[in-house]
Scaffold this motif. Structure first.
Motif, PDB file in Angstrom:
ATOM      1  N   SER A  10       4.573  33.864 -28.127  1.00 51.98           N
ATOM      2  CA  SER A  10       3.378  33.022 -28.311  1.00 51.98           C
ATOM      3  C   SER A  10       3.313  31.682 -27.951  1.00 51.98           C
ATOM      4  N   ILE A  11       4.406  30.986 -28.197  1.00 50.10           N
ATOM      5  CA  ILE A  11       4.675  29.449 -27.890  1.00 50.10           C
ATOM      6  C   ILE A  11       4.810  29.455 -26.194  1.00 50.10           C
ATOM      7  N   LEU A  12       5.519  30.438 -25.681  1.00 50.44           N
ATOM      8  CA  LEU A  12       5.649  30.752 -24.386  1.00 50.44           C
ATOM      9  C   LEU A  12       4.420  30.609 -23.670  1.00 50.44           C
ATOM     10  N   SER A  13       3.566  31.641 -24.198  1.00 46.62           N
ATOM     11  CA  SER A  13       2.464  31.952 -23.485  1.00 46.62           C
ATOM     12  C   SER A  13       1.663  30.381 -23.298  1.00 46.62           C
ATOM     13  N   MET A  14       1.527  29.746 -24.293  1.00 44.33           N
ATOM     14  CA  MET A  14       0.930  28.620 -24.234  1.00 44.33           C
ATOM     15  C   MET A  14       1.486  27.374 -23.320  1.00 44.33           C
TER      16      MET A  14
ATOM     17  N   TYR B 197      -0.297  25.728 -20.302  1.00 42.43           N
ATOM     18  CA  TYR B 197      -0.291  24.314 -19.965  1.00 42.43           C
ATOM     19  C   TYR B 197       0.552  23.544 -19.055  1.00 42.43           C
ATOM     20  N   GLY B 198       1.451  24.488 -18.747  1.00 41.56           N
ATOM     21  CA  GLY B 198       2.447  24.070 -17.553  1.00 41.56           C
ATOM     22  C   GLY B 198       3.446  23.107 -18.030  1.00 41.56           C
ATOM     23  N   SER B 199       3.602  22.987 -19.377  1.00 41.28           N
ATOM     24  CA  SER B 199       4.475  21.714 -19.748  1.00 41.28           C
ATOM     25  C   SER B 199       5.027  22.173 -21.073  1.00 41.28           C
TER      26      SER B 199
ATOM     27  N   PRO C 202     -10.472  24.614 -26.179  1.00 40.42           N
ATOM     28  CA  PRO C 202      -9.295  24.748 -27.156  1.00 40.42           C
ATOM     29  C   PRO C 202      -8.390  25.982 -26.748  1.00 40.42           C
ATOM     30  N   GLY C 203      -7.368  25.701 -27.122  1.00 44.21           N
ATOM     31  CA  GLY C 203      -6.252  26.938 -26.753  1.00 44.21           C
ATOM     32  C   GLY C 203      -6.605  28.067 -27.465  1.00 44.21           C
ATOM     33  N   ILE C 204      -7.414  28.150 -28.685  1.00 36.75           N
ATOM     34  CA  ILE C 204      -7.604  29.440 -29.550  1.00 36.75           C
ATOM     35  C   ILE C 204      -8.511  30.267 -28.629  1.00 36.75           C
ATOM     36  N   VAL C 205      -9.319  29.562 -27.781  1.00 33.98           N
ATOM     37  CA  VAL C 205     -10.319  30.527 -27.046  1.00 33.98           C
ATOM     38  C   VAL C 205      -9.729  30.815 -25.695  1.00 33.98           C
ATOM     39  N   LEU C 206      -8.728  29.745 -25.150  1.00 36.38           N
ATOM     40  CA  LEU C 206      -8.156  30.265 -24.071  1.00 36.38           C
ATOM     41  C   LEU C 206      -7.293  31.288 -24.091  1.00 36.38           C
ATOM     42  N   ASN C 207      -6.575  31.588 -25.185  1.00 39.25           N
ATOM     43  CA  ASN C 207      -5.683  32.581 -25.336  1.00 39.25           C
ATOM     44  C   ASN C 207      -5.668  33.063 -26.859  1.00 39.25           C
ATOM     45  N   PRO C 208      -6.688  33.743 -27.143  1.00 38.20           N
ATOM     46  CA  PRO C 208      -7.229  34.163 -28.820  1.00 38.20           C
ATOM     47  C   PRO C 208      -5.833  35.064 -29.057  1.00 38.20           C
ATOM     48  N   ILE C 209      -5.195  35.856 -28.127  1.00 33.08           N
ATOM     49  CA  ILE C 209      -4.049  36.883 -28.536  1.00 33.08           C
ATOM     50  C   ILE C 209      -2.886  35.893 -29.067  1.00 33.08           C
ATOM     51  N   ALA C 210      -2.556  34.960 -28.301  1.00 34.84           N
ATOM     52  CA  ALA C 210      -1.285  34.014 -28.805  1.00 34.84           C
ATOM     53  C   ALA C 210      -1.713  33.291 -30.022  1.00 34.84           C
ATOM     54  N   ALA C 211      -2.910  32.902 -30.362  1.00 38.97           N
ATOM     55  CA  ALA C 211      -3.459  32.273 -31.458  1.00 38.97           C
ATOM     56  C   ALA C 211      -3.193  33.283 -32.577  1.00 38.97           C
TER      57      ALA C 211
ATOM     58  N   ALA D 228       0.906  37.879 -20.864  1.00 37.95           N
ATOM     59  CA  ALA D 228       0.191  38.227 -19.368  1.00 37.95           C
ATOM     60  C   ALA D 228      -0.958  37.635 -19.519  1.00 37.95           C
ATOM     61  N   LEU D 229      -1.963  37.430 -20.502  1.00 33.56           N
ATOM     62  CA  LEU D 229      -2.988  36.747 -20.415  1.00 33.56           C
ATOM     63  C   LEU D 229      -2.886  35.475 -19.772  1.00 33.56           C
ATOM     64  N   SER D 230      -1.865  34.466 -20.261  1.00 37.26           N
ATOM     65  CA  SER D 230      -1.724  33.271 -19.838  1.00 37.26           C
ATOM     66  C   SER D 230      -1.448  33.134 -18.329  1.00 37.26           C
ATOM     67  N   MET D 231      -0.484  34.135 -17.807  1.00 30.13           N
ATOM     68  CA  MET D 231      -0.339  34.412 -16.534  1.00 30.13           C
ATOM     69  C   MET D 231      -1.309  34.502 -15.606  1.00 30.13           C
ATOM     70  N   ALA D 232      -2.235  35.484 -16.215  1.00 34.29           N
ATOM     71  CA  ALA D 232      -3.557  35.899 -15.469  1.00 34.29           C
ATOM     72  C   ALA D 232      -4.226  34.688 -15.111  1.00 34.29           C
ATOM     73  N   LEU D 233      -4.457  34.114 -16.407  1.00 32.68           N
ATOM     74  CA  LEU D 233      -5.381  32.828 -16.215  1.00 32.68           C
ATOM     75  C   LEU D 233      -5.004  31.871 -15.345  1.00 32.68           C
ATOM     76  N   VAL D 234      -3.520  31.620 -15.245  1.00 30.50           N
ATOM     77  CA  VAL D 234      -3.090  30.582 -14.558  1.00 30.50           C
ATOM     78  C   VAL D 234      -3.135  30.964 -12.919  1.00 30.50           C
ATOM     79  N   TRP D 235      -2.586  32.198 -12.805  1.00 26.83           N
ATOM     80  CA  TRP D 235      -2.618  32.860 -11.474  1.00 26.83           C
ATOM     81  C   TRP D 235      -4.120  33.043 -10.873  1.00 26.83           C
ATOM     82  N   SER D 236      -4.785  33.313 -11.646  1.00 22.67           N
ATOM     83  CA  SER D 236      -6.435  33.475 -11.321  1.00 22.67           C
ATOM     84  C   SER D 236      -7.217  32.136 -10.775  1.00 22.67           C
ATOM     85  N   GLY D 237      -6.433  30.945 -11.435  1.00 27.39           N
ATOM     86  CA  GLY D 237      -7.079  29.616 -11.266  1.00 27.39           C
ATOM     87  C   GLY D 237      -8.258  29.355 -11.990  1.00 27.39           C
ATOM     88  N   LEU D 238      -8.590  30.105 -13.097  1.00 26.08           N
ATOM     89  CA  LEU D 238      -9.677  30.260 -13.900  1.00 26.08           C
ATOM     90  C   LEU D 238      -9.770  28.760 -14.766  1.00 26.08           C
ATOM     91  N   VAL D 239      -8.498  28.403 -14.979  1.00 21.57           N
ATOM     92  CA  VAL D 239      -8.586  27.239 -16.080  1.00 21.57           C
ATOM     93  C   VAL D 239      -7.614  25.936 -15.126  1.00 21.57           C
TER      94      VAL D 239
END
Lengths: 354, 184, 153, 408
Positions: free
Chosen positions: A177-181, A185-187, A203-212, A343-354
């Motif tokens: 969960s923390i890894l996905s955040m 966040y890239g940091s 907020p992160g809870i909207v960005l990645n609700p699964i991790a939250a 995977a959700l985080s990676m997809a978000l970062v990869w697609s450049g949506l955030v």
């Protein structure tokens, strides 16, 4: 000696405020010891009161009746302090006495590494804060096993083994969960994470609700809230690892889950609830103690309080799971959920949506 | 409501919603006892006393008493007449009211007082509501007055002394509501 | 007791329906086992009570049985009675082999009346404390501290 | 394999061989008598890992020799004694004893008394089931359902208090009838309470019965098959939850039950969840019975003519004025003719069986009590084996075992 004295002489008032006061403030006052103590008093009272309201009764009332019995916990502390401290005959005295202290220390340590304001970076190195917090949080089962073993009681030992099994089974979901955040966040610096959320306005809870959600479940589990109050299950293993403890040491055992809950909730509000948003200190304000630490810290604290209030309310709704069910969830569904979060985080970062 | 098929998410939502419902609208059923106390019904089985003038000393109450809390004392009244009167050991009494009901002359005076406190074991044993000394000190006999009132006055050692009297009322939504009869 | 009788699968019960008594007497241990087997086969499927009566020089051991499944038999509490001469340890055969539900009931009868059920899998004390030294408290000769009472004649 | 006496004997064994030494892995837990999950009893549990291998219930910690006590007291004095072993359903215990005594005496209670007995008995059954559900809640860790159940007993207890003047130990039923009549306006108040109970059962369903955590904990746990339930002699709601369609109220009718229309709910699964559902269904049936009783209750005396005729004139006048039965002196001196009787009553936890023997004396010659919890003891020895340690409270709670009732 003379050197130290001369060093002290050379410290001006400005540098005292700038360099020495903030760490003291951070450790001793907020979010450190004093606020922890106040939070403990308030939270235990709130838990009893919330449960009582749901259960058709009043809860603590008679100590300070006008304020709804809010200092009941203080009265309990006084009672604990004057109780006799009994060491069981078969106990390993050295381990028996030191285990609660170690537990308390490792329960409190993560607080130092959770930034509650941008000024935090001026006090402690914050670059690796998340990497430090996670191991500190999950190291406690070692001392719980020590506790159970030293007590020379079967129920203590069963309880501490349960605690260890559970924490280990929920380690991987927590890390995922923390890894996905971190990926998102890239940091590994939590301050950067907050800036990320404030910068995007999400907020992160909207960005990645699964991790939250996963973090919330792990939080419930690790802090022993219902429905995962398994290691201290009263009808099964009496009081779990703390069965043989009395007086203040029992108080430590009782309050430790709340301290863990506090550090988890702070971490949750930093990682998922936008940290100190909506207070966004300017660069000038962020370099000051009030603007950079206290005001943002207050916001984080209030968010954490709301999270904690929700978690203690669960006591009024749920019974407890069986240990094998909880462990199965930890090794099975929760891990899949963790991979999905990554995977959700990676997809978000990869697609450049955030 | 019975059946095994259940939607898990709906189950969690229902449980949480019910919890919140009671949190928002607490339906408290507690009676804050020493501060409030209930006005009990007329037939409540509380402490009782013997009306000396009506008692005929037939010993039936002693015979029927299940825990043997009643024992008959031989007393002599002011006129030198011998009579038997029941002595009640409140430490044994179970308030079954067999003695009250079996009395052929209805000599027992009942009350709704149920929460009288005693300071010592010796106070349990009473004749006409007055404590007896133990071992039984026959020289310190009580004078034959009506003790009944003493049960109705709130004694200083009564735990509910000075409390608000409330009346329980059945309620469709809340089960039991405690109402203060004195207040509007 | 009014002498009426009722026959169930060849076994004659002495009955008093108004008092809920359906009794069959066993003459000895072998007869008891035979009776029990036949009653089990007839549909009495559980044991409701095992107890004894102290008749002075003899001891009557009683098994109360009933039925959960047979609608006709479930209306009665039948009892099997075996009278044996009283001694310190009376020995009678166990019926746990036939009705397993007699297990704890027979253990209780053992500690209260001193009836040893031969063949019982676990003949130990149940209710009384381990350090209790008296003998068979439910027998009439067990010494009691008596306080006198009076009854209106 | 037995445990090796010398620990060094295991030194050369491989890990697998060591694992085979079951006795070496065995953990013996003594749950009780001072354990929050045991009640007044000791449960000795042999564990292999987390699995229960053997259970030995050591009961008797609250044994009070009540059989012996009642054999040394007047017949009337046994009424409070039978109540005191079964505090959650005193009326049913009281009723069972009085039925046995009435059969010995040859007294038949009046129809109104029969209905009043049924009424109080059913109210008591609801409070008993609520007690069981509440304790089941605390065993599984839900303090809410525990508090709810105990709070919701309050209106029902108040209802019987209106009739009998006591809250738990009513001593309400006496040979020949009952002691007090219904107070004025009772029917309306009872209807209010029943409606409240029905509304509350819905909330119980949401927070407890259909709570996913409860279902996870109880479904498929502690299964008693139909044949096992019969073989082990399990009784009451636990028996019906295993699919056995047996209810003493129907099989051995007493009081006003033959005139009433009610169902006997059964479940086929026989697990802990079925036993929970069984109790909830039975509460609903009891509500239905109480409504019928209040509608159909006949007028007339609440005490049989045998007893009424023995009262003195003052007592008869008191009865006409206050509808309160005073005891004739006969109550303290009754000597049933020599004979024997049995009585079976369906209490909240199962069948109470009383066997009463008179030899014409003023005290019973033999008074045998079998209480439902005692018959439910096989739950410990048979049902818990093979389950997890955490299932022990679940099975214990679902069986609604009440130690004082079993110990007597």
């Amino acid at each position: 000696m003379i050197q130290i004295l001369s060093l002290l002489m050379s410290v001006s008032l400005v540098s005292f405020i700038e360099y020495i006061l903030p760490p003291i403030l951070y450790i001793i006052v907020f979010p450190g010891l004093i606020v922890v103590l106040l939070m403990l008093f308030f939270m235990i009272w709130l838990e009893r009161k919330v449960a009582a309201k749901t259960q058709l009764r009043f809860g603590p009332l008679y100590v300070s009746k006008r304020f709804g019995g809010v200092i009941q916990t203080v009265a309990d502390l006084i009672r604990f302090s004057f109780q006799e401290f009994i060491i069981p005959a078969g106990a390993d005295v050295f381990a028996y006495i030191q285990a609660p202290g170690l537990l308390m220390a490792f329960g409190l340590l993560p607080l130092i590494f959770i930034p509650v304001g941008p000024y935090y970076a001026n006090i402690f190195p914050a670059n690796y804060s998340l990497l430090i917090v996670v191991p500190l949080i999950i190291i406690t089962p070692i001392y719980v096993i020590l506790l159970g073993w030293a007590s020379d009681n079967k129920f203590s030992f069963v309880g501490s083994m349960r605690e260890a099994f559970l924490v280990i089974s929920y380690e991987i979901p927590l890390i995922l969960s923390i890894l996905s955040m971190i990926l998102l966040y890239g940091s590994v610096n939590a301050i950067n994470g907050v800036s990320f959320q404030i910068g995007r306005g999400i907020p992160g809870i909207v960005l990645n609700p699964i991790a939250a959600f996963l973090f919330l479940v792990v939080m419930i589990r690790t802090t022993g809230r219902f429905p995962f109050e398994i290691s201290e299950a009263e009808s099964e293993v009496v009081m779990g690892p703390y069965t043989e403890y009395s007086a203040l040491f029992f108080g430590i055992g009782m309050s430790l889950p709340y301290i863990e809950l506090y550090s988890f909730s702070l971490l949750f509000s930093v990682l998922f609830l936008g940290g100190w948003w909506p207070i966004v200190p300017s660069a000038a304000a962020a370099s000051g103690v009030v603007g950079g630490l206290l005001l943002p810290g207050l916001v984080v604290f209030i968010k954490a309080l709301i999270v904690m209030a929700f978690l203690v309310f669960l006591r009024a709704v749920y019974p407890r799971y069986r240990i094998d069910q909880a462990i199965t969830v930890g090794w099975d569904q929760a891990v899949y959920l963790g991979f999905a979060a990554v995977a959700l985080s990676m997809a978000l970062v990869w697609s450049g949506l955030v | 409501m019975t059946g095994r098929k259940n939607n898990r998410i709906k189950g969690h939502v229902d449980a949480l919603a019910t919890g919140f419902k009671y949190l928002a609208e607490p339906n408290r059923m507690t009676l804050n006892y020493p501060d409030e106390s209930m006005n009990l019904k007329d037939n409540y089985r509380g402490f009782f006393a013997v009306k000396d003038k009506t008692c005929i000393g037939c010993s039936l109450c002693e015979i029927v008493c299940p825990p043997k809390a009643i024992s008959m004392l031989d007393l002599t009244d002011a006129g030198g007449k011998k009579k038997k009167r029941p002595m009640i050991d409140w430490g044994l009494c179970i308030f079954c009211y067999f003695c009250v009901d079996i009395c052929p002359t209805d000599a027992f005076q009942t009350s709704q007082v149920h929460d009288k406190a005693f300071y010592s074991e010796t106070e349990y044993q009473t004749v006409h509501g007055e404590p007896m000394q133990y071992p039984y000190d026959y020289s310190k006999r009580p004078d034959y007055k009506e003790i009944y009132e003493s049960f109705h006055d709130v004694a200083p050692d009564d735990p509910s002394a000075g409390s608000k009297k409330v009346v329980p009322k059945f309620d469709k939504k809340r089960g039991i509501k405690y109402e203060h009869p004195g207040q509007p | 007791m009014t002498a009426a009788s009722r026959v169930i699968t060849g076994i004659t019960f002495t009955t008093d329906e108004a008092k809920g008594i359906f009794e069959v007497e066993a003459s000895d241990g072998a007869h008891l086992l035979d009776l029990a087997t036949r009653l089990k086969a007839a549909g009495f499927d559980h044991c409701l009570s095992v107890t004894a009566e102290d008749l002075g020089d003899r001891l009557a051991v009683l098994w109360h049985i009933s039925s959960y499944t047979n609608r006709e038999l479930s209306g009665m509490n039948a009892q099997i009675r075996l009278v044996v001469s009283k001694s310190d340890n009376v020995e009678v055969p166990t019926l746990t082999g036939i009705w397993e539900s007699a297990n704890f009931l027979e253990r209780e009868t053992y500690e209260m009346f001193g009836v040893v059920f031969k063949g019982h899998p676990d003949m130990r004390r149940l209710l009384l404390p381990d350090d209790f030294t008296g003998k068979w408290p439910m027998r009439k000769d067990f010494p009691l501290k008596k306080t006198p009472w009076r009854v209106q004649k | 394999m037995s445990a090796p006496q010398d620990r060094t004997a295991t030194a050369n064994l491989t890990y697998d061989e060591l694992a085979g030494l079951k006795a070496d892995r065995e953990l013996v837990l003594l749950i009780g008598p001072a354990h929050p999950g045991s009640g007044h009893m000791k449960i000795k549990v042999w564990m292999d890992g987390d699995i229960i291998q053997r259970v030995d219930p050591d009961i008797g910690f609250v044994h009070r020799t009540t059989e012996k006590l009642s054999e040394n007291r007047l017949y009337i004095k046994a009424i409070p004694i039978v109540e005191r072993v079964m505090l959650p359903d005193t009326i049913n215990a009281n009723l069972a004893y009085v039925i046995a005594l009435e059969r010995l005496l040859g007294i038949e209670p009046t129809p109104r008394a029969q209905y009043l007995r049924t009424l109080t008995s059913e109210i008591n059954r609801i409070t008993s089931h609520l007690y069981g559900i509440g304790l089941y809640g605390i065993f599984l860790g839900s303090s809410t359902v525990y508090m709810w159940a105990f709070a919701d007993r309050e209106p029902l207890i108040d209802l019987i208090e209106e009739i009998s003047g006591a809250r738990i130990t009513y001593s309400y039923i006496i040979p020949g009838g009952v002691r007090w009549d219904l107070p004025a306006g009772f029917k309306e108040r009872a209807e209010t309470v029943l409606q409240y109970m029905e509304a509350r059962l819905k909330d119980y369903g949401k927070i407890w019965v259909r709570n996913p955590v409860v279902m996870d904990r109880t479904e498929g746990v502690g299964v008693v098959s139909k044949s096992d339930a019969i073989r082990l002699g399990i009784t009451g709601p636990n028996l019906r939850a295993s699919g056995v369609d047996y209810d003493t109220r129907r099989a051995k009718p007493y009081a006003a039950y033959p005139n009433l229309d009610f169902e006997v709910p059964t479940f086929s699964e026989g697990d802990c969840y079925a036993r929970l559902l069984q109790r909830v269904e039975e509460i609903e049936q009891s509500i239905r019975i109480i409504r019928q009783v209040l509608k159909d209750i006949p007028d007339g005396r609440i005490i049989s003519d045998d007893i009424y005729s023995k009262m003195n004139p003052l007592q008869k006048r008191m009865y006409e004025m206050k509808h309160r039965v005073m005891f004739p002196a006969y109550m303290a001196s009754m000597r049933p003719a020599a004979g024997r009787s049995t009585a079976s009553v369906e209490a909240g936890r199962g069948e109470i069986f009383f066997y009463l023997v008179s030899n014409g004396d003023k005290v019973p010659f033999r008074f045998r009590w079998v209480t439902p919890s005692f018959l439910n003891l096989p739950f410990f020895t048979h049902v818990m084996v093979g389950q997890h340690l955490a299932d022990l409270p679940a099975i214990y709670g679902s069986s609604d075992y009440f130690p004082p009732e079993a110990d007597r």
